[in-house]
Design a protein around this motif. Sequence first.
Motif, PDB file in Angstrom:
ATOM      1  N   ALA A 150    -138.430   2.024  32.106  1.00 24.18           N
ATOM      2  CA  ALA A 150    -137.028   2.302  32.438  1.00 24.18           C
ATOM      3  C   ALA A 150    -136.835   3.753  32.870  1.00 24.18           C
ATOM      4  CB  ALA A 150    -136.134   1.981  31.242  1.00 24.18           C
ATOM      5  N   VAL A 151    -137.480   4.666  32.172  1.00 23.53           N
ATOM      6  CA  VAL A 151    -137.381   6.087  32.526  1.00 23.53           C
ATOM      7  C   VAL A 151    -137.972   6.310  33.917  1.00 23.53           C
ATOM      8  CG1 VAL A 151    -138.153   8.415  31.910  1.00 23.53           C
ATOM      9  CG2 VAL A 151    -137.370   6.850  30.131  1.00 23.53           C
ATOM     10  N   ILE A 152    -139.096   5.680  34.197  1.00 24.49           N
ATOM     11  CA  ILE A 152    -139.730   5.808  35.513  1.00 24.49           C
ATOM     12  C   ILE A 152    -138.806   5.254  36.597  1.00 24.49           C
ATOM     13  CG2 ILE A 152    -141.658   5.038  36.954  1.00 24.49           C
ATOM     14  CD1 ILE A 152    -143.346   5.031  34.302  1.00 24.49           C
ATOM     15  N   CYS A 153    -138.232   4.067  36.354  1.00 26.11           N
ATOM     16  CA  CYS A 153    -137.308   3.453  37.323  1.00 26.11           C
ATOM     17  C   CYS A 153    -136.137   4.379  37.627  1.00 26.11           C
ATOM     18  CB  CYS A 153    -136.749   2.132  36.787  1.00 26.11           C
ATOM     19  SG  CYS A 153    -137.921   0.783  36.728  1.00 26.11           S
ATOM     20  N   ALA A 154    -135.537   4.935  36.596  1.00 25.45           N
ATOM     21  CA  ALA A 154    -134.378   5.815  36.783  1.00 25.45           C
ATOM     22  C   ALA A 154    -134.749   7.033  37.622  1.00 25.45           C
ATOM     23  CB  ALA A 154    -133.819   6.229  35.424  1.00 25.45           C
ATOM     24  N   LYS A 177    -133.364   7.975  41.359  1.00 29.05           N
ATOM     25  CA  LYS A 177    -132.704   9.268  41.608  1.00 29.05           C
ATOM     26  C   LYS A 177    -133.315   9.991  42.794  1.00 29.05           C
ATOM     27  CE  LYS A 177    -131.515  10.438  36.886  1.00 29.05           C
ATOM     28  NZ  LYS A 177    -131.889  11.326  35.771  1.00 29.05           N
ATOM     29  N   THR A 178    -134.618   9.843  42.961  1.00 30.39           N
ATOM     30  CA  THR A 178    -135.308  10.564  44.034  1.00 30.39           C
ATOM     31  C   THR A 178    -135.456   9.729  45.305  1.00 30.39           C
ATOM     32  OG1 THR A 178    -137.466   9.930  43.129  1.00 30.39           O
ATOM     33  CG2 THR A 178    -136.558  12.054  42.425  1.00 30.39           C
ATOM     34  N   GLY A 179    -134.821   8.553  45.330  1.00 29.35           N
ATOM     35  CA  GLY A 179    -134.790   7.749  46.551  1.00 29.35           C
ATOM     36  C   GLY A 179    -136.089   7.049  46.896  1.00 29.35           C
ATOM     37  N   ARG A 180    -136.909   6.759  45.911  1.00 28.35           N
ATOM     38  CA  ARG A 180    -138.181   6.078  46.149  1.00 28.35           C
ATOM     39  C   ARG A 180    -138.015   4.570  45.966  1.00 28.35           C
ATOM     40  NH1 ARG A 180    -139.047  11.223  45.325  1.00 28.35           N
ATOM     41  NH2 ARG A 180    -140.967  12.171  46.022  1.00 28.35           N
ATOM     42  N   ASP A 181    -138.746   3.798  46.755  1.00 28.30           N
ATOM     43  CA  ASP A 181    -138.763   2.345  46.599  1.00 28.30           C
ATOM     44  C   ASP A 181    -139.768   1.964  45.523  1.00 28.30           C
ATOM     45  OD1 ASP A 181    -136.928   1.796  48.680  1.00 28.30           O
ATOM     46  OD2 ASP A 181    -138.519   1.987  50.174  1.00 28.30           O
TER      47      ASP A 181
END
Length: 183
Positions: A46-50, A54-58
């Motif tokens: 979840a932390v990685i997803c957030a 935030k940084t606009g990565r797919d």
Amino acid sequence: TYGFSTLTSVLISGELTHAFRRRRMDKDIAALTGHFVICGAGHTGAVICAELKKTGRDFVVVDLDPGALDQLEARLGFALLRVVGDGTDDAILRGAGVERAAGVFAVLATDQDNAFVVLSAKGLNPKAKVLACQKTLGVRDKLLRSGADGVVDPEFIGGLRLASEMIRPITVGFLDSMLRVKD
């Protein structure tokens, strides 16, 4: 009449809607390139997803438990590209587009599962950067030997962060602000 009632039943139960949603998601995942695959929908995932959002990565999230993926979506507040299945399975990783991915996060519940994700991901895409989460002491070298480009022990990092917050709060605040600057 039977056909109409069956079709109505399928529509009402949401199976058709679910099938259309799954098909659309599969197309969206197939169109990705240079994205990230996150194997594990737990707290670390979840932390990685957030952060990726935030940084606009797919990214695509893989987890065996569809309920965990639903909870993750609810917690984050946005829809995920997701694949329900075992992240250690080559077919599931292919379904997440690992062969076109820039990187893979192995953040499953056990070191063994994370090692298998690393082996599978590197076998399918040797150019991808693969990071593994270490769950127990003493397995860092094994995860690296399995092909991981990096290994992170969240318990160790968390302990360092807690100690630093206590004894060097100004430095920690400065570093946090530097990491959060978008440009």
